[in-house]
Enzyme design. Sequence first.
Site, PDB file in Angstrom:
ATOM      1  N   ARG A  65       0.859  -1.183   0.000  1.00 45.84           N
ATOM      2  CA  ARG A  65       0.000   0.000   0.000  1.00 45.84           C
ATOM      3  C   ARG A  65       0.894   1.231   0.000  1.00 45.84           C
ATOM      4  O   ARG A  65       2.114   1.108   0.057  1.00 45.84           O
ATOM      5  CB  ARG A  65      -1.023  -0.001   1.141  1.00 45.84           C
ATOM      6  CG  ARG A  65      -0.648  -0.668   2.426  1.00 45.84           C
ATOM      7  CD  ARG A  65       0.501  -0.047   3.151  1.00 45.84           C
ATOM      8  NE  ARG A  65       0.333   1.386   3.317  1.00 45.84           N
ATOM      9  CZ  ARG A  65       1.295   2.245   3.535  1.00 45.84           C
ATOM     10  NH1 ARG A  65       2.558   1.827   3.626  1.00 45.84           N
ATOM     11  NH2 ARG A  65       1.076   3.529   3.686  1.00 45.84           N
ATOM     12  N   GLY A  66       0.265   2.415  -0.061  1.00 48.07           N
ATOM     13  CA  GLY A  66       1.056   3.644  -0.217  1.00 48.07           C
ATOM     14  C   GLY A  66       1.110   3.968  -1.709  1.00 48.07           C
ATOM     15  O   GLY A  66       1.427   3.092  -2.526  1.00 48.07           O
ATOM     16  N   ALA A  67       0.789   5.216  -2.045  1.00 49.02           N
ATOM     17  CA  ALA A  67       0.550   5.571  -3.451  1.00 49.02           C
ATOM     18  C   ALA A  67       1.687   5.168  -4.411  1.00 49.02           C
ATOM     19  O   ALA A  67       1.450   4.460  -5.391  1.00 49.02           O
ATOM     20  CB  ALA A  67       0.239   7.059  -3.539  1.00 49.02           C
ATOM     21  N   ARG A 105      -7.437   0.059  -6.619  1.00 50.23           N
ATOM     22  CA  ARG A 105      -7.679   1.101  -5.615  1.00 50.23           C
ATOM     23  C   ARG A 105      -7.884   2.433  -6.356  1.00 50.23           C
ATOM     24  O   ARG A 105      -7.091   2.762  -7.239  1.00 50.23           O
ATOM     25  CB  ARG A 105      -6.504   1.186  -4.619  1.00 50.23           C
ATOM     26  CG  ARG A 105      -6.372  -0.097  -3.771  1.00 50.23           C
ATOM     27  CD  ARG A 105      -5.463   0.108  -2.581  1.00 50.23           C
ATOM     28  NE  ARG A 105      -6.078   0.973  -1.589  1.00 50.23           N
ATOM     29  CZ  ARG A 105      -5.407   1.486  -0.550  1.00 50.23           C
ATOM     30  NH1 ARG A 105      -4.121   1.218  -0.395  1.00 50.23           N
ATOM     31  NH2 ARG A 105      -6.016   2.252   0.327  1.00 50.23           N
ATOM     32  N   GLN A 212      -1.524   2.251  10.003  1.00 49.65           N
ATOM     33  CA  GLN A 212      -0.252   2.368   9.269  1.00 49.65           C
ATOM     34  C   GLN A 212       0.792   3.134  10.079  1.00 49.65           C
ATOM     35  O   GLN A 212       1.990   2.912   9.913  1.00 49.65           O
ATOM     36  CB  GLN A 212      -0.469   3.098   7.927  1.00 49.65           C
ATOM     37  CG  GLN A 212      -1.250   2.309   6.893  1.00 49.65           C
ATOM     38  CD  GLN A 212      -2.734   2.645   6.940  1.00 49.65           C
ATOM     39  OE1 GLN A 212      -3.272   2.982   7.996  1.00 49.65           O
ATOM     40  NE2 GLN A 212      -3.410   2.535   5.814  1.00 49.65           N
ATOM     41  N   ASP A 253      -1.906  10.913  -1.738  1.00 54.25           N
ATOM     42  CA  ASP A 253      -2.312   9.910  -2.734  1.00 54.25           C
ATOM     43  C   ASP A 253      -2.669  10.562  -4.055  1.00 54.25           C
ATOM     44  O   ASP A 253      -2.591   9.943  -5.111  1.00 54.25           O
ATOM     45  CB  ASP A 253      -3.499   9.098  -2.217  1.00 54.25           C
ATOM     46  CG  ASP A 253      -3.020   8.144  -1.146  1.00 54.25           C
ATOM     47  OD1 ASP A 253      -2.861   8.588   0.012  1.00 54.25           O
ATOM     48  OD2 ASP A 253      -2.738   6.979  -1.485  1.00 54.25           O
ATOM     49  N   LYS A 264      -4.391  10.071   3.635  1.00 47.94           N
ATOM     50  CA  LYS A 264      -5.060   9.177   4.600  1.00 47.94           C
ATOM     51  C   LYS A 264      -6.042   9.936   5.483  1.00 47.94           C
ATOM     52  O   LYS A 264      -5.749  11.042   5.940  1.00 47.94           O
ATOM     53  CB  LYS A 264      -3.980   8.486   5.438  1.00 47.94           C
ATOM     54  CG  LYS A 264      -4.460   7.518   6.478  1.00 47.94           C
ATOM     55  CD  LYS A 264      -5.386   6.460   5.940  1.00 47.94           C
ATOM     56  CE  LYS A 264      -4.797   5.642   4.797  1.00 47.94           C
ATOM     57  NZ  LYS A 264      -5.826   4.825   4.091  1.00 47.94           N
TER      58      LYS A 264
HETATM   59  O1  MRU Z   1      -4.369   3.249   2.415  1.00 46.71           O
HETATM   60  P1  MRU Z   1      -2.886   3.440   2.246  1.00 46.71           P
HETATM   61  O2  MRU Z   1      -2.077   2.819   3.326  1.00 46.71           O
HETATM   62  O3  MRU Z   1      -2.435   3.035   0.861  1.00 46.71           O
HETATM   63  O4  MRU Z   1      -2.699   5.008   2.354  1.00 46.71           O
HETATM   64  C1  MRU Z   1      -1.411   5.555   2.242  1.00 46.71           C
HETATM   65  C2  MRU Z   1      -1.362   7.011   2.468  1.00 46.71           C
HETATM   66  O5  MRU Z   1      -2.353   7.651   2.724  1.00 46.71           O
HETATM   67  C3  MRU Z   1      -0.040   7.679   2.297  1.00 46.71           C
HETATM   68  O6  MRU Z   1       0.076   8.785   3.124  1.00 46.71           O
HETATM   69  C4  MRU Z   1       0.095   8.131   0.832  1.00 46.71           C
HETATM   70  O7  MRU Z   1      -0.125   7.045  -0.044  1.00 46.71           O
HETATM   71  C5  MRU Z   1       1.417   8.714   0.544  1.00 46.71           C
HETATM   72  S1  MRU Z   1       2.641   7.466   0.572  1.00 46.71           S
HETATM   73  C6  MRU Z   1       4.117   8.031   0.055  1.00 46.71           C
END
Ligand code: MRU
Length: 383
Positions: A65-67, A105, A212, A253, A264
């Site tokens: 996960r994470g963009a 997603r 997270q 994201d 988030k």
């Molecule tokens: O739902 P997630 O864990 O994928 O959400 C991640 C976030 O909100 C991060 O802050 C965002 O993707 C930036 S990551 C470099």
Amino acid sequence: MDRGVSLPLPTVSRESTPVGEFFTIRWQDGEVVMLDQRLLPTREVYRRYRDYRAVARAITRMVIRGAPAIGVAAAMGIALGARQLQRITDPAAFERLCQQFAATRPTAVNLFWAIERMRHAYAQVRACGRRAICDRLTQEALAIYEEDVAANRRMGQYGATLIPPGATVLTHCNAGALATAGYGTALGVIRAAWEQGKQIAVIVPETRPFLQGARLTAWELVKEGIPATLVTDSMVGYFMQKGKIDCVVVGTDRTAANGDVANKIGTYTTAVLAARHRVPFYVAAPTSSIDLLCPTGAQIPIEERAAREVTHILRQQIAPAGVRVANPAFDVTPHELVSAIITEEGIARAPFAQSLPLLVQKGKNNRQRREMAVTEQAERTDG
Ligand code: MRU
């Protein structure tokens, strides 16, 4: 099916820049290997994927996960799919493959950005046969991976200029090495400041419902020895009011053309508190997460995730069966609350509608220059 494997770590097939003793994702011997983030911090299990459908499921189910990491996983998944699908020379088959990843997603624009790059790479070689397609798609996925690590390091250098020595920095969620190909965006800025000897400390909200912050950001910071204090999300106002936070750095994201920032859930609350207490609120955003086609945050699709994430903490039920639940995974912070947006091409300030397009274009120009240099080098070697 994916197969969980415990440490020791697999060796890499290409040069990469992991942080510490773990990596988020790698392409290895024609397979995709990922650290299963659902099991952290108590178990470090790497999973190997040979089937592109399992990679798509891994994204949906939050193994990764994470963009930026989602974008890299999708690119590698498409490269894997090309090898599996006999009819990959048929553009319709390739498009179906892309669509499976696009459906994983909805909020992180890096996913769609990476898929678009894979489409472009496919178009360049689609008439050259199966082998050329597979090679070109693998090459593009690896380029996306490597560029992400490099961008994060550059972003870290720019961002660290905003962090005063001795500062206490609040972040949210996990925008670290685990959310990217390596080093991190918001956590990359924090890492860079730490590496410069700035003696900073970090406040880490746990980030309900998926935790997270508690599970991933705290894990990365503890591993690296950066002083970190874990708090619950509801404590952020308390620490702001007490003057304990010098600045906020979060990831994103998707950042809209006007500078509205999707991140988030809970980020908006933090931004409002930061404005109330005159604490600078910074966003670390690789240009791959800036969506100039999205005019404002109102057009950003917000993912609604399963009720179980709210009614349970890990496997423990904490709410009565049958209760109605809402679980928007992201919120949008209006650009007026954002002090600066840190990218790998420089720092954008308001008006973001003017500063962001300049940095995105600079990023495109730099990538083109790098690609031309690689092509020239390859031609010289061939000749
Ligand atoms: O739902 P997630 O864990 O994928 O959400 C991640 C976030 O909100 C991060 O802050 C965002 O993707 C930036 S990551 C470099």
